[in-house]
Design a protein around this motif. Structure first.
Motif, PDB file in Angstrom:
ATOM      1  N   TYR A 126       0.835  -1.211   0.000  1.00 37.70           N
ATOM      2  CA  TYR A 126       0.000   0.000   0.000  1.00 37.70           C
ATOM      3  C   TYR A 126       0.865   1.255   0.000  1.00 37.70           C
ATOM      4  O   TYR A 126       0.602   2.207  -0.761  1.00 37.70           O
ATOM      5  CB  TYR A 126      -0.928  -0.017   1.205  1.00 37.70           C
ATOM      6  CG  TYR A 126      -1.558   1.319   1.513  1.00 37.70           C
ATOM      7  CD1 TYR A 126      -2.607   1.820   0.732  1.00 37.70           C
ATOM      8  CD2 TYR A 126      -1.106   2.098   2.583  1.00 37.70           C
ATOM      9  CE1 TYR A 126      -3.168   3.056   1.009  1.00 37.70           C
ATOM     10  CE2 TYR A 126      -1.664   3.332   2.860  1.00 37.70           C
ATOM     11  CZ  TYR A 126      -2.691   3.809   2.072  1.00 37.70           C
ATOM     12  OH  TYR A 126      -3.261   5.026   2.337  1.00 37.70           O
ATOM     13  N   GLU A 127       1.893   1.286   0.841  1.00 37.26           N
ATOM     14  CA  GLU A 127       2.741   2.472   0.917  1.00 37.26           C
ATOM     15  C   GLU A 127       3.479   2.711  -0.397  1.00 37.26           C
ATOM     16  O   GLU A 127       3.600   3.851  -0.864  1.00 37.26           O
ATOM     17  CB  GLU A 127       3.736   2.333   2.071  1.00 37.26           C
ATOM     18  CG  GLU A 127       3.099   2.312   3.457  1.00 37.26           C
ATOM     19  CD  GLU A 127       2.417   3.615   3.832  1.00 37.26           C
ATOM     20  OE1 GLU A 127       2.721   4.656   3.195  1.00 37.26           O
ATOM     21  OE2 GLU A 127       1.581   3.612   4.748  1.00 37.26           O
ATOM     22  N   LEU A 128       3.983   1.642  -1.016  1.00 36.24           N
ATOM     23  CA  LEU A 128       4.665   1.781  -2.306  1.00 36.24           C
ATOM     24  C   LEU A 128       3.709   2.252  -3.398  1.00 36.24           C
ATOM     25  O   LEU A 128       4.028   3.126  -4.198  1.00 36.24           O
ATOM     26  CB  LEU A 128       5.308   0.459  -2.705  1.00 36.24           C
ATOM     27  CG  LEU A 128       6.525  -0.012  -1.898  1.00 36.24           C
ATOM     28  CD1 LEU A 128       6.995  -1.375  -2.406  1.00 36.24           C
ATOM     29  CD2 LEU A 128       7.661   0.995  -1.987  1.00 36.24           C
ATOM     30  N   VAL A 129       2.535   1.637  -3.423  1.00 35.31           N
ATOM     31  CA  VAL A 129       1.548   1.980  -4.447  1.00 35.31           C
ATOM     32  C   VAL A 129       1.058   3.411  -4.253  1.00 35.31           C
ATOM     33  O   VAL A 129       0.888   4.165  -5.225  1.00 35.31           O
ATOM     34  CB  VAL A 129       0.370   0.987  -4.401  1.00 35.31           C
ATOM     35  CG1 VAL A 129      -0.780   1.448  -5.291  1.00 35.31           C
ATOM     36  CG2 VAL A 129       0.836  -0.402  -4.833  1.00 35.31           C
ATOM     37  N   LYS A 130       0.839   3.800  -3.010  1.00 36.46           N
ATOM     38  CA  LYS A 130       0.393   5.170  -2.721  1.00 36.46           C
ATOM     39  C   LYS A 130       1.409   6.191  -3.231  1.00 36.46           C
ATOM     40  O   LYS A 130       1.040   7.192  -3.856  1.00 36.46           O
ATOM     41  CB  LYS A 130       0.177   5.337  -1.218  1.00 36.46           C
ATOM     42  CG  LYS A 130      -0.294   6.722  -0.812  1.00 36.46           C
ATOM     43  CD  LYS A 130      -0.693   6.786   0.655  1.00 36.46           C
ATOM     44  CE  LYS A 130       0.501   6.652   1.563  1.00 36.46           C
ATOM     45  NZ  LYS A 130       0.132   6.955   2.984  1.00 36.46           N
ATOM     46  N   LYS A 131       2.694   5.901  -2.988  1.00 33.81           N
ATOM     47  CA  LYS A 131       3.730   6.832  -3.427  1.00 33.81           C
ATOM     48  C   LYS A 131       3.785   6.929  -4.942  1.00 33.81           C
ATOM     49  O   LYS A 131       3.862   8.029  -5.507  1.00 33.81           O
ATOM     50  CB  LYS A 131       5.085   6.380  -2.881  1.00 33.81           C
ATOM     51  CG  LYS A 131       6.239   7.302  -3.264  1.00 33.81           C
ATOM     52  CD  LYS A 131       7.555   6.811  -2.674  1.00 33.81           C
ATOM     53  CE  LYS A 131       8.699   7.735  -3.079  1.00 33.81           C
ATOM     54  NZ  LYS A 131      10.002   7.285  -2.537  1.00 33.81           N
ATOM     55  N   ARG A 132       3.727   5.795  -5.612  1.00 33.63           N
ATOM     56  CA  ARG A 132       3.838   5.809  -7.074  1.00 33.63           C
ATOM     57  C   ARG A 132       2.583   6.412  -7.718  1.00 33.63           C
ATOM     58  O   ARG A 132       2.679   7.153  -8.705  1.00 33.63           O
ATOM     59  CB  ARG A 132       4.065   4.391  -7.603  1.00 33.63           C
ATOM     60  CG  ARG A 132       4.310   4.354  -9.105  1.00 33.63           C
ATOM     61  CD  ARG A 132       4.702   2.973  -9.591  1.00 33.63           C
ATOM     62  NE  ARG A 132       4.898   2.975 -11.041  1.00 33.63           N
ATOM     63  CZ  ARG A 132       5.143   1.900 -11.761  1.00 33.63           C
ATOM     64  NH1 ARG A 132       5.252   0.716 -11.177  1.00 33.63           N
ATOM     65  NH2 ARG A 132       5.296   1.990 -13.072  1.00 33.63           N
ATOM     66  N   ASN A 183      13.032  -0.658  -4.280  1.00 39.69           N
ATOM     67  CA  ASN A 183      12.747  -1.568  -5.391  1.00 39.69           C
ATOM     68  C   ASN A 183      11.567  -1.076  -6.229  1.00 39.69           C
ATOM     69  O   ASN A 183      11.330  -1.550  -7.327  1.00 39.69           O
ATOM     70  CB  ASN A 183      12.394  -2.965  -4.861  1.00 39.69           C
ATOM     71  CG  ASN A 183      13.646  -3.763  -4.534  1.00 39.69           C
ATOM     72  OD1 ASN A 183      14.739  -3.315  -4.803  1.00 39.69           O
ATOM     73  ND2 ASN A 183      13.461  -4.929  -3.949  1.00 39.69           N
ATOM     74  N   SER A 184      10.786  -0.148  -5.687  1.00 36.72           N
ATOM     75  CA  SER A 184       9.610   0.332  -6.417  1.00 36.72           C
ATOM     76  C   SER A 184      10.042   1.130  -7.633  1.00 36.72           C
ATOM     77  O   SER A 184      11.036   1.865  -7.601  1.00 36.72           O
ATOM     78  CB  SER A 184       8.745   1.203  -5.522  1.00 36.72           C
ATOM     79  OG  SER A 184       9.458   2.337  -5.099  1.00 36.72           O
ATOM     80  N   LEU A 185       9.302   0.972  -8.709  1.00 39.91           N
ATOM     81  CA  LEU A 185       9.625   1.673  -9.941  1.00 39.91           C
ATOM     82  C   LEU A 185       9.221   3.138  -9.838  1.00 39.91           C
ATOM     83  O   LEU A 185       8.303   3.496  -9.094  1.00 39.91           O
ATOM     84  CB  LEU A 185       8.918   0.995 -11.121  1.00 39.91           C
ATOM     85  CG  LEU A 185       9.324  -0.467 -11.340  1.00 39.91           C
ATOM     86  CD1 LEU A 185       8.460  -1.093 -12.423  1.00 39.91           C
ATOM     87  CD2 LEU A 185      10.800  -0.558 -11.721  1.00 39.91           C
ATOM     88  N   LEU A 186       9.888   3.978 -10.584  1.00 42.68           N
ATOM     89  CA  LEU A 186       9.598   5.408 -10.520  1.00 42.68           C
ATOM     90  C   LEU A 186       8.278   5.733 -11.195  1.00 42.68           C
ATOM     91  O   LEU A 186       7.853   5.050 -12.130  1.00 42.68           O
ATOM     92  CB  LEU A 186      10.726   6.193 -11.199  1.00 42.68           C
ATOM     93  CG  LEU A 186      12.096   6.120 -10.521  1.00 42.68           C
ATOM     94  CD1 LEU A 186      13.130   6.836 -11.388  1.00 42.68           C
ATOM     95  CD2 LEU A 186      12.030   6.751  -9.136  1.00 42.68           C
ATOM     96  N   PRO A 187       7.594   6.795 -10.727  1.00 46.24           N
ATOM     97  CA  PRO A 187       6.363   7.226 -11.413  1.00 46.24           C
ATOM     98  C   PRO A 187       6.659   7.634 -12.849  1.00 46.24           C
ATOM     99  O   PRO A 187       7.781   8.027 -13.179  1.00 46.24           O
ATOM    100  CB  PRO A 187       5.906   8.436 -10.581  1.00 46.24           C
ATOM    101  CG  PRO A 187       6.613   8.316  -9.270  1.00 46.24           C
ATOM    102  CD  PRO A 187       7.913   7.634  -9.574  1.00 46.24           C
ATOM    103  N   SER A 188       5.646   7.540 -13.694  1.00 46.68           N
ATOM    104  CA  SER A 188       5.811   7.998 -15.072  1.00 46.68           C
ATOM    105  C   SER A 188       5.830   9.522 -15.093  1.00 46.68           C
ATOM    106  O   SER A 188       5.398  10.176 -14.148  1.00 46.68           O
ATOM    107  CB  SER A 188       4.668   7.466 -15.942  1.00 46.68           C
ATOM    108  OG  SER A 188       3.421   7.846 -15.411  1.00 46.68           O
TER     109      SER A 188
END
Length: 484
Positions: free
Chosen positions: A283-289, A333-338
C-alpha cells in the motif's frame, strides 16, 4: 463544417495530450527449494486462495482495463493459484481487435510480455455484468447466467482477493453490459458474504475514478475485509503507459496500456517475495507511485474496512512467484512514477486523436477516427449541458451549481436513499440517453438531487424540458440499455 470540426477537435485533443503481519516474518529462512516442498502444508493450514478479476469496460480505447486483468491473472498463476480458484471477467474484444497491432497478444507494459496467453474466459461479452459479479462473489451458482459457471465456492478458512478495474464515478462502477455496479449493492453483497461465514479474510483492490466513494461510509469494520482504492471519493484515477507518456507504449499503439494504481501494485508484485511483503508495505509503495510525487498526474490511494488486516502478507491472498523467493523487500525496489498520466475519462479521446493523426490523408481510417472523435466530444457536451440544465430547472440558476457540486463530509456516504439515485438516473436516461463511462462523473449531481428531496415527477419534467430530442449515438440507451 467538417474541416471546422476537425480543427476544433484537434485543439481539444492537444490540450488533453498536454494534461495528457500476521505475515510470515517469523518463518525460518529456509532454502527456496525446501520452502516450496513445505508450501503444500502451508496452503492447507491457510485455507484456499480465491480470486475474482473484473475488467468493466469494452472497446479498444479501453485496452488498459483488460490488460490490467490479464496481468493480474499471470501474477496469481505464478503465485500458485489454480485456474479453478480464479474467476475472470473481461469482455474479450481486445486481443483480436482489428486495432490491435499484435493480434492475439495483450501487453501491460511498453516492454512487457504477452499477458493474454492462458487467461480463462469465464465470463466474456454480455455475461460481464453486475448480477453475475455478485453471484460469483456469493458463490451462488444458480444465480449465474451464462459463462463458465465458476463461482467463489469458499469455506470459512479461505482467503479471497477481488480486483476491479474500469471507469467509475461517485458511488458507481462501470460494466460493459446491463446496469452498472452501485456502491450500496456491492457493499450489501460483501456483508452477505461475511454473514454466510464463507471466508476468513477478504482483500479488495479497486481501480476507478472516485473509487473511494464505493467504500466511504459504507464498508464497516468487523467484516474482515480490507480494501484499497486508486483514488479518494472526489478525484479521478489515471491511465499510464499512454502515447506521449515516458515511458510510452511502442509507436504502433495508439492507446494506454495500463492504469497507474493497477500498474503500481502489479509491478511491485512482479519483483518482490510476497511471503514477506505485507499488504501495508505494498500500500505504501503503491500510494507513493500513484500520487506521482503529488504532481498533477496522480491520485490519493486510500484504505477502508479492517485496516488492521494490512499486516497480512500478500502471499495469503495472491501467492508468490517462486522465482522471487530469495528477493529481499526494499522500498527502493519500487519503480519510478511515469512523467505523465492521462485522466481515465480522457483516454478514449487520446486514442481517437492519435488514430486520426496517424491515419493517411483521405483514408477510410482517418474518416472513421474523425467521426469517433466528433461523436465522443458531442456526447460529452450533450451530457454536461443536459445535467446542468436539469439542475437549473430544479433549483434555479443561482443555486444549481452549488447543489450539483456539493460534497458530503468525509466518512458519510454519497447518498442516503440509493433507490432514489437509481430512479433519477433511469429517468434521465429515458429522456436524455445513457450516461456512459464519461457521464458517470455526474453521479454526485444525481445524489444531491435525491438529498434535496426532489420528487420523481419534478425530475421527469425537468429531464423532458432539457432533452427535447433523444440521442442515437453509440452511447445511447437504445444500444447499451440503462445504467440503473
Amino acid at each position: 463544417m467538417i474541416r471546422y470540426a476537425a480543427g476544433a477537435l484537434s485543439v481539444l485533443a492537444l490540450s488533453i495530450l498536454a494534461v495528457a503481519a500476521h505475515g510470515r516474518h517469523h518463518l525460518l529462512k529456509l532454502p527456496a527449494e525446501t520452502r516450496r516442498f513445505f508450501s503444500a502444508a502451508d496452503d492447507d493450514s491457510e485455507g484456499t486462495r480465491w480470486a475474482v478479476l473484473f475488467a468493466g469496460s469494452n472497446g479498444y480505447w479501453n485496452y488498459r482495463h483488460q490488460a490490467d486483468v490479464c496481468h493480474a491473472y499471470q501474477i496469481l498463476k505464478k503465485g500458485g493459484l489454480k485456474d479453478e480458484n480464479i474467476i475472470v471477467f473481461m469482455y474479450d474484444d481486445i486481443a483480436n481487435n482489428s486495432e490491435n497491432p499484435r493480434p492475439g497478444v495483450i501487453i501491460n507494459n511498453p516492454h512487457g510480455d504477452d499477458v493474454y496467453q492462458g487467461v480463462p474466459k469465464d465470463y466474456v461479452g454480455d455475461t460481464v455484468n453486475a448480477e453475475n459479479f455478485y453471484a460469483v462473489i456469493l458463490g451462488n451458482k444458480t444465480a449465474v447466467k451464462g459463462g463458465s459457471g465458476k463461482v467463489v465456492d469458499s469455506g470459512p478458512n479461505d482467503h479471497i482477493f477481488i480486483y476491479y478495474t474500469d471507469h467509475g464515478g461517485p458511488g458507481i462502477l462501470g460494466t460493459p453490459a446491463g446496469p452498472y455496479i452501485y456502491a450500496n449493492d456491492l457493499n450489501d453483497v460483501l456483508k452477505q458474504k461475511h454473514a454466510a461465514g464463507t471466508y476468513k479474510s477478504l482483500v479488495f483492490y479497486l481501480e476507478a475514478c472516485e473509487s473511494g466513494s464505493i467504500f466511504e461510509g459504507l464498508l464497516p469494520e468487523g467484516l474482515n475485509i480490507y480494501a484499497t482504492t486508486a483514488a479518494n471519493a472526489v478525484e479521478n484515477s489515471w491511465g499510464t503507459y499512454c502515447p506521449g507518456d515516458s515511458p510510452s507504449p511502442p509507436p504502433e499503439y495508439d492507446t494506454c496500456l495500463g492504469d497507474l494504481y493497477s500498474i503500481a501494485w502489479m509491478e511491485d508484485s512482479d519483483v518482490h517475495n510476497l511471503r514477506t511483503e505485507t499488504l501495508k508495505q505494498q500500500y505504501e509503495l503503491v500510494k507513493k507511485r500513484t500520487a506521482n510525487d503529488n504532481g498533477e498526474y496522480g491520485s490519493h490511494v486510500m484504505q477502508y474496512g479492517d485496516v488492521k488486516l494490512n499486516t497480512d502478507s500478500l502471499y495469503l491472498y495472491i501467492g508468490t512467484d517462486p522465482a522471487n523467493d530469495n528477493f529481499t523487500f526494499a522500498v527502493d525496489n519500487s519503480l519510478l512514477p511515469s512523467s505523465q498520466a492521462v485522466n481515465q475519462r480522457d483516454a478514449d479521446l487520446l486514442h481517437f486523436w492519435h488514430k486520426f493523426r496517424k491515419a493517411a490523408e483521405g483514408s477510410d481510417r482517418k474518416v472513421e477516427a474523425q467521426i469517433q472523435l466528433a461523436e465522443a466530444v458531442a456526447h460529452r457536451a450533450h451530457v454536461d449541458n443536459s445535467i446542468k440544465l436539469i439542475c437549473k430547472f430544479l433549483f434555479g440558476i443561482e443555486k444549481s451549481h452549488e447543489v450539483m457540486n456539493f460534497i458530503q463530509p468525509t466518512g458519510k456516504p454519497l447518498v442516503e436513499d440509493w433507490s432514489c439515485i437509481k430512479t433519477m438516473v433511469r429517468t434521465f436516461e429515458a429522456r436524455c440517453g445513457a450516461l456512459s463511462q464519461y457521464g458517470m462523473k455526474h453521479m454526485r449531481a444525481f445524489a444531491n438531487i435525491c438529498n434535496q428531496g426532489v420528487e420523481i415527477e419534478a425530475m421527469t419534467e425537468a429531464s423532458a424540458q432539457a432533452c427535447t430530442t433523444f440521442p442515437s449515438n453509440p452511447w445511447s440507451s437504445l444500444h447499451r440499455g440503462f445504467s440503473a
